[in-house]
Each structure stands twice: as structure tokens, then as C-alpha cells.
Design a protein around this motif. Structure first.
Motif, PDB file in Angstrom:
ATOM      1  N   PRO A  70      31.798  36.479  -8.474  1.00 31.43           N
ATOM      2  CA  PRO A  70      30.424  36.459  -9.003  1.00 31.43           C
ATOM      3  C   PRO A  70      29.515  37.419  -8.232  1.00 31.43           C
ATOM      4  O   PRO A  70      29.685  37.605  -7.017  1.00 31.43           O
ATOM      5  N   ASP A  71      28.582  38.023  -8.950  1.00 31.74           N
ATOM      6  CA  ASP A  71      27.647  38.950  -8.304  1.00 31.74           C
ATOM      7  C   ASP A  71      26.691  38.226  -7.356  1.00 31.74           C
ATOM      8  O   ASP A  71      26.209  38.833  -6.394  1.00 31.74           O
ATOM      9  N   LYS A  72      26.418  36.974  -7.642  1.00 30.56           N
ATOM     10  CA  LYS A  72      25.501  36.185  -6.804  1.00 30.56           C
ATOM     11  C   LYS A  72      26.245  34.963  -6.271  1.00 30.56           C
ATOM     12  O   LYS A  72      26.999  34.322  -7.014  1.00 30.56           O
ATOM     13  N   PRO A  73      26.061  34.614  -5.004  1.00 28.08           N
ATOM     14  CA  PRO A  73      26.682  33.399  -4.470  1.00 28.08           C
ATOM     15  C   PRO A  73      26.210  32.157  -5.222  1.00 28.08           C
ATOM     16  O   PRO A  73      25.138  32.149  -5.841  1.00 28.08           O
ATOM     17  N   ARG A  74      27.010  31.105  -5.150  1.00 30.16           N
ATOM     18  CA  ARG A  74      26.720  29.877  -5.888  1.00 30.16           C
ATOM     19  C   ARG A  74      25.375  29.294  -5.504  1.00 30.16           C
ATOM     20  O   ARG A  74      24.601  28.876  -6.376  1.00 30.16           O
ATOM     21  N   HIS A  75      25.047  29.291  -4.219  1.00 30.31           N
ATOM     22  CA  HIS A  75      23.780  28.672  -3.799  1.00 30.31           C
ATOM     23  C   HIS A  75      22.573  29.473  -4.288  1.00 30.31           C
ATOM     24  O   HIS A  75      21.522  28.903  -4.591  1.00 30.31           O
ATOM     25  N   ILE A  76      22.746  30.797  -4.424  1.00 28.85           N
ATOM     26  CA  ILE A  76      21.655  31.619  -4.964  1.00 28.85           C
ATOM     27  C   ILE A  76      21.489  31.337  -6.457  1.00 28.85           C
ATOM     28  O   ILE A  76      20.367  31.218  -6.970  1.00 28.85           O
ATOM     29  N   GLN A  77      22.604  31.197  -7.171  1.00 25.77           N
ATOM     30  CA  GLN A  77      22.536  30.874  -8.594  1.00 25.77           C
ATOM     31  C   GLN A  77      21.834  29.537  -8.822  1.00 25.77           C
ATOM     32  O   GLN A  77      21.016  29.402  -9.746  1.00 25.77           O
ATOM     33  N   MET A  78      22.141  28.560  -7.960  1.00 23.80           N
ATOM     34  CA  MET A  78      21.512  27.242  -8.085  1.00 23.80           C
ATOM     35  C   MET A  78      20.011  27.327  -7.829  1.00 23.80           C
ATOM     36  O   MET A  78      19.205  26.723  -8.548  1.00 23.80           O
ATOM     37  N   LYS A  79      19.621  28.101  -6.813  1.00 28.53           N
ATOM     38  CA  LYS A  79      18.194  28.236  -6.489  1.00 28.53           C
ATOM     39  C   LYS A  79      17.446  28.947  -7.605  1.00 28.53           C
ATOM     40  O   LYS A  79      16.309  28.578  -7.937  1.00 28.53           O
ATOM     41  N   LEU A  80      18.071  29.965  -8.192  1.00 24.15           N
ATOM     42  CA  LEU A  80      17.429  30.682  -9.299  1.00 24.15           C
ATOM     43  C   LEU A  80      17.282  29.796 -10.524  1.00 24.15           C
ATOM     44  O   LEU A  80      16.250  29.827 -11.217  1.00 24.15           O
ATOM     45  N   ALA A  81      18.327  28.989 -10.803  1.00 20.97           N
ATOM     46  CA  ALA A  81      18.250  28.057 -11.936  1.00 20.97           C
ATOM     47  C   ALA A  81      17.152  27.023 -11.702  1.00 20.97           C
ATOM     48  O   ALA A  81      16.404  26.669 -12.622  1.00 20.97           O
ATOM     49  N   ARG A  82      17.054  26.548 -10.461  1.00 27.39           N
ATOM     50  CA  ARG A  82      16.004  25.582 -10.116  1.00 27.39           C
ATOM     51  C   ARG A  82      14.616  26.197 -10.271  1.00 27.39           C
ATOM     52  O   ARG A  82      13.679  25.561 -10.791  1.00 27.39           O
ATOM     53  N   LEU A  83      14.494  27.446  -9.853  1.00 30.11           N
ATOM     54  CA  LEU A  83      13.211  28.150  -9.974  1.00 30.11           C
ATOM     55  C   LEU A  83      12.816  28.316 -11.436  1.00 30.11           C
ATOM     56  O   LEU A  83      11.649  28.112 -11.807  1.00 30.11           O
ATOM     57  N   GLU A  84      13.789  28.671 -12.290  1.00 32.69           N
ATOM     58  CA  GLU A  84      13.501  28.817 -13.714  1.00 32.69           C
ATOM     59  C   GLU A  84      13.093  27.481 -14.336  1.00 32.69           C
ATOM     60  O   GLU A  84      12.156  27.416 -15.143  1.00 32.69           O
ATOM     61  N   PHE A  85      13.787  26.409 -13.931  1.00 33.33           N
ATOM     62  CA  PHE A  85      13.456  25.079 -14.441  1.00 33.33           C
ATOM     63  C   PHE A  85      12.033  24.682 -14.040  1.00 33.33           C
ATOM     64  O   PHE A  85      11.246  24.187 -14.865  1.00 33.33           O
ATOM     65  N   GLU A  86      11.675  24.903 -12.780  1.00 35.08           N
ATOM     66  CA  GLU A  86      10.334  24.550 -12.301  1.00 35.08           C
ATOM     67  C   GLU A  86       9.268  25.382 -13.000  1.00 35.08           C
ATOM     68  O   GLU A  86       8.173  24.876 -13.294  1.00 35.08           O
ATOM     69  N   SER A  87       9.578  26.648 -13.282  1.00 32.40           N
ATOM     70  CA  SER A  87       8.608  27.498 -13.993  1.00 32.40           C
ATOM     71  C   SER A  87       8.376  26.976 -15.408  1.00 32.40           C
ATOM     72  O   SER A  87       7.225  26.919 -15.877  1.00 32.40           O
ATOM     73  N   LEU A  88       9.453  26.581 -16.090  1.00 30.78           N
ATOM     74  CA  LEU A  88       9.317  26.037 -17.447  1.00 30.78           C
ATOM     75  C   LEU A  88       8.559  24.714 -17.439  1.00 30.78           C
ATOM     76  O   LEU A  88       7.723  24.456 -18.326  1.00 30.78           O
TER      77      LEU A  88
END
Length: 594
Positions: free
Chosen positions: A548-566
Motif C-alpha cells: 500500500p502507498d500509505k501505512p495502515r495507521h495513516i489510512q485509518m487516521k485519514l478515514a477518521r478525519l473524513e468521517f469527522e469532517s462529514l
């Protein structure tokens, strides 16, 4: 040059100079006043965030505002009727091209620079670079370059360690290089994929991983008729894309093709020199004729460097003339032009020797000479020569300051005078290009010259320190630039690794040992080589997909950030709906009362 010191007088003791705008000696007062008013008008719209932003970030904001000063109703620069303006024209660019402004550059922070130097390069030791400190002082773009340089250097060590015994013990047995070449091909894929992950870690920590280029501001050199951007609604210059395409295909493309033809012509002259040197050596074998065998390659390596630098200037002029709206588009077109020419210029002779002349001894000799000569020339031209010239200039300035008797801040004056005469750092383009060509020398012909990785490692260990020196002491401080990754260079390195699969498989297939296995049927040999090449390419793409281009923990943080923004957006919408419902009964009550 006569120097006025009014610009150095400060009414506030806490004033910290950030950026210097050097004007020509005879600039008119009305021009100075007009420029000052335009800058102040921009400043009034901003906020004071001295405690929140770093010095590099403040300097970047100043650069951004200066570059976005554009003409509105002015027809000319006050005091200079020959310097015409039209709506949308960049004022800073017109001032620079008219010779009114000499240069604009950010000042070094002496205290912060000293701390950075102490942890970076002043004490020569094998240690990791302070990448976060480099980012804090120079910005993300330069920090990513030094991060990539460090990573690439350490990634070369396994290739150097494995290549050394191959060089020493099995030099002529090309069939034994199959394992080494296969390792090289897997290595080139893995290191580039792992770098993506490391890069994502760094840029997430710095807050630039999710940078969007869609709504990038127009670059300062972009010109056109002032209008309204239909997407952003902002006022900016507009330029028809068909005109840009005509310039690219009718002028730039033919020019690049002409330069490529000239490069091939010079290459054939080099081979004529090789034939002459070889004939001379065969007729009278002696020590000096043995040395003479390397002279054509050395001369050709120097000519290649000269041609690369001259072509670079032409490519910059053409790409600027094409009038690209975005800085990213400008950089992509410039990199494409330069990469195509540099690839052909540096590697065409090696491909010709390998697949036309089929002379492996000459290929090893040429590859070693080109690699070592280019590394020595780059070190001299990029670091040592500019450093020596800067030291000489510094001595002259200090002598003048000792003789100067003026009631000014001598330390600040000395800093401005010293830095304004420093060379201008033109960006990471040449640094990445050097690494790209080095990667090509290491990967394209690894089965012929496995010692290339060892020379690259030795060069890069000194490159880290020499590049750090030139950033801190040789060049002016560059304006910081935010970046999410190394951009189009990632694609360039990946493309080179794919080409290396084809070249190494072809070289191994051409070796006498492999050919002896198929003495009668060359068709079978070709089919097997092509099958192996396709299998290795498939393995490369599988590895690229699996990592993967991004580590798993970075993917989780980005998904969390998108969820919080929505969620925040939903809450804001619910709040607006609730407020509207509360307003409706009040309005209906008023209507009944009337």
C-alpha cells in the motif's frame, strides 16, 4: 553601488526582517511610493500570526502575496512609461523584467541556521538527518528531497554489498548474473513502494499529505486577459488552452526533436573517437595509449554535462513561453522535456554499445567512466566552486564593513549585503535529476557493471553533506514550498525501473553462456527471454499493488478525519435548518398581527 539605509531603520525594536526587495540604484521616488502602497494595501487585509507561523511560513506567505499583486486599472508603472501594464499582469514580474526590482529573497535566521547546521552536517558522522528541522527551516519540498536522498543512499547499500563479490569473483560469467539482476529488479520496485509509505508518514505529520492542486493559484509568469474563473469565481488572467497547445506542438516539440538528433550526432562522433583511440593502441601498445583508451569517454562525459546544462536553459525558456497557468503544470512539462533529453544524452551511447556493437568490455568501461566523471563534475560545479566563490566574496564584504562608518545596524547590513550576492537556489530539479540518472546507471546495466551501486553510495554520502553546505552557506535561503510528495519524479523513477527489466533481460539473453544453451534455435532463446521479462514485469506490478502507498495507521487516521469532517458538515446543516424553522413561526405571527 551606493547603498541607502532607510530600509534598515525600524521603528519597532521587535521588528524581524523576513524578505528583502532589492531595487535598482536609480529607481524613482514615485515608483517606490506606488510599490509600497500596493504592498501595504495587501498587508492590511491580513492578520498578525507571528506566534502561530514559523519564519519560513511567513516568508512563503509574503512571496505568495507579492506574486499575486496584479495590475488592475494601471496602464504603466508610475515613473516608467515604457513599462506597460495591462489588467491581470503580474506586477512583480514586470518590475523584475523592467530592471526596477533586482531580486526578491528571504533572509536567513542566523540563530536557527546555526542550530540546524550543528545537527546536520558540521560534525561528519554516519547518522540520520534532522528532516523535521530541515522542514521547519526550508519547508516541505526541500525536506522531502533530503529525506529521499538519505533513503535512496541507504537503499543502495544492499546492492553495493551484493555487487562487490560479483565484481571480484564472477566477472565474465554473465549467466551467474541472473540472480543479481533479478534481485536488482525486485529491489528497484520495493524501494520505490516503501518510499511512498515513508513519504506519506512524513507529509501526514507535516499536514501536507492532502494538498489539493485543483484550485492552485496561477503562477506568477502566467499572463492573459483579466477575467473571472468560472470555477472559483476569482478574478485572474485567462488564456485559451488551444494557443498553448499550438505552441507546444508547433514549436516546443520540433525543437526537442532537433536537440535529440544533435545529441545522437555527438554520440556518433564519440564512437569515431573510440575507434581512433583503439586503433592507436593496437598499433603501438604502451602505457600512454592504454590511458588514451579512457580519454574519449571522459571527453564525452564532459560534453554530456555541458549539453545537459545548455538544454536546460532552452527548456526553461520554452516552457515559460508556453504560458502554463499552474506551477505544477509548468514543472511537469519542464521535467518531461529535460528527462527525455537527459535520458537519451546519457544512456543512448550505452544502449548502442550494448545492443548494436555488443561489446561488453567497452560497455563496462563507458558506464564506469560516465558514472564517475559525472559525479565528480556535479560535486565541483554544484558545491565546491560556489562555496569557494562565496567565501572570497564574504572576505571582501567584511573588509568594506570595517571601513564603513555609518549609524546603522551593522549586523543586519552585513547579512543583507552578504546574502544578496549569494547564488540563487533554483529548486530541487537538478538534485532529483542527478539521482534519477544515478538510478539509471545502477539499474539499467546492473548485470554488466555491479560496482555502480558502490560508487553511488560513496558519492551520496558526500552529497548529503555538500548539499547541506550549499543550502546553508552557498545559496540564498529559498522560499519554502509545501509539498505532499516528490511529484512527477516518483513516476520517473518507476518508469526507469520498468526499462531496467527489459535491458537486463536482453543483456543476459545476449551473453555467450546463455547463447551456448541454444546453439541452433535462436527463436527459442528469444521466446524464453521475452517470457522471463514478462514474468519479472508481472512480479513488479504485483509487488507495487501488494504494498500500500500509505501505512495502515495513516489510512485509518485519514478515514477518521473524513468521517469527522462529514459529521461536522451534517451538524452545521442541521443547525441551519433548525434556525430556519424557528424563524418561520415568528414571521407568520407578524403576518397575522398586520
Amino acid at each position: 553601488m551606493k547603498m541607502t539605509f532607510s530600509a534598515l531603520d525600524t521603528s519597532e525594536s521587535s521588528f524581524t526582517p523576513l524578505v528583502v526587495i532589492e531595487l535598482a540604484q536609480d529607481v524613482k521616488e514615485e515608483t517606490k511610493e506606488w510599490l509600497k502602497n500596493r504592498i501595504i494595501a495587501k498587508k492590511k487585509d491580513g492578520d498578525n500570526n507571528d506566534d502561530f507561523l514559523t519564519m519560513a511560513e511567513c516568508q512563503f506567505i509574503i512571496k505568495h502575496e507579492l506574486e499575486n499583486l496584479r495590475a488592475k486599472d494601471e496602464k504603466m508603472i508610475p515613473g516608467y512609461p515604457q513599462a506597460k501594464l495591462y489588467p491581470g499582469k503580474s506586477l512583480l514580474r514586470r518590475l523584475l523584467t523592467s530592471g526596477i526590482v533586482i531580486q526578491v529573497f528571504p533572509l536567513h535566521d542566523s540563530e536557527a541556521l546555526k542550530k540546524l547546521e550543528d545537527t546536520w552536517y558540521t560534525r561528519f558522522a554516519f547518522k540520520y538527518q534532522p528532516i523535521d528541522s530541515i522542514r521547519g527551516y526550508f519547508g516541505e519540498t526541500i525536506a522531502l528531497y533530503f529525506g529521499f536522498l538519505e533513503y535512496f543512499t541507504f537503499a543502495l547499500i544492499p546492492m553495493a554489498v551484493i555487487g562487490l563479490p560479483y565484481y571480484l569473483f564472477v566477472w565474465e560469467d554473465y549467466d551467474k548474473y541472473v540472480i543479481f539482476a533479478s534481485f536488482n529488479l525486485i529491489w528497484s520496485t520495493v524501494i520505490l513502494e516503501v518510499w511512498k509509505r515513508g513519504c506519506a508518514n512524513m507529509t501526514y505529520r507535516w499536514g501536507t499529505l492532502l494538498m489539493k492542486r485543483k484550485f492552485e493559484e496561477p503562477r506568477p509568469g502566467f499572463h492573459g486577459v483579466l477575467g473571472i474563473n468560472s470555477i472559483t469565481g476569482k478574478e485572474e488572467p485567462l488564456y485559451p488552452s488551444y494557443k498553448r497547445q499550438l505552441r507546444i506542438y508547433l514549436v516546443s516539440l520540433p525543437f526537442v526533436c532537433l536537440c535529440l538528433y544533435f545529441s545522437l550526432y555527438v554520440m556518433m562522433i564519440y564512437f569515431d573517437m573510440e575507434v581512433w583511440a583503439l586503433g592507436l593502441h593496437e598499433n603501438s601498445e604502451s602505457e600512454w595509449t592504454s590511458v588514451l583508451l579512457y580519454v574519449p569517454s571522459i571527453i564525452y562525459a564532459i560534453v554530456i554535462e555541458i549539453m545537459n546544462r545548455l538544454y536546460r536553459y532552452a527548456a526553461e525558456f520554452l516552457t515559460s513561453w508556453e504560458n502554463h497557468r499552474l506551477e505544477s503544470a509548468y514543472q511537469n512539462h519542464l521535467i518531461l522535456k529535460v528527462l527525455v533529453f537527459n535520458f537519451l544524452n546519457c544512456f543512448a551511447s550505452l544502449f548502442y554499445i550494448a545492443f548494436v556493437l555488443k561489446d561488453m568490455k567497452l560497455l563496462r568501461q563507458s558506464l564506469a567512466t560516465l558514472l564517475i566523471t559525472s559525479q565528480i563534475l556535479n560535486q565541483i560545479m554544484e558545491s565546491f566552486l560556489p562555496y569557494w566563490l562565496q567565501r572570497k566574496h564574504g572576505v571582501r564584504v567584511k573588509r568594506k564593513l570595517q571601513a564603513l562608518k555609518a549609524d546603522i545596524d551593522a549586523a543586519l547590513y552585513e547579512q543583507v549585503i552578504l546574502e544578496k550576492e549569494m547564488g540563487t537556489y533554483l529548486g530541487t530539479f537538478d538534485d532529483y535529476l542527478e539521482l534519477f540518472l544515478q538510478f539509471g546507471y545502477v539499474s539499467l546495466f546492473s548485470c554488466v557493471y555491479p560496482l555502480a551501486a558502490a560508487f553511488a553510495v560513496l558519492n551520496n554520502f558526500t552529497e548529503v553533506n555538500s548539499d547541506a553546505l550549499k543550502m546553508c552557506r552557498v545559496f540564498k535561503r529559498p522560499f519554502s514550498e509545501p509539498s505532499a510528495n516528490i511529484g512527477v519524479w516518483q513516476l520517473a523513477f518507476e518508469t526507469m525501473s520498468v526499462i531496467s527489466v527489459v535491458t537486463n533481460c536482453a543483456l543476459i539473453g545476449m551473453s555467450p553462456q546463455v547463447n551456448s544453451v541454444f546453439p541452433e534455435s535462436k527463436a527459442d532463446l528469444i521466446l524464453i527471454v521475452v517470457a522471463v521479462e514478462h514474468a519479472l514485469l508481472a512480479l513488479k506490478f504485483i509487488l507495487a499493488f501488494a504494498i500500500p502507498d500509505k501505512p495502515r495507521h495513516i489510512q485509518m487516521k485519514l478515514a477518521r478525519l473524513e468521517f469527522e469532517s462529514l459529521e461536522a458538515l451534517k451538524q452545521q446543516q442541521m443547525k441551519l435548518v433548525t434556525e430556519n424553522l424557528k424563524e418561520e413561526p415568528k414571521e407568520s405571527g407578524k403576518e397575522k398581527a398586520t
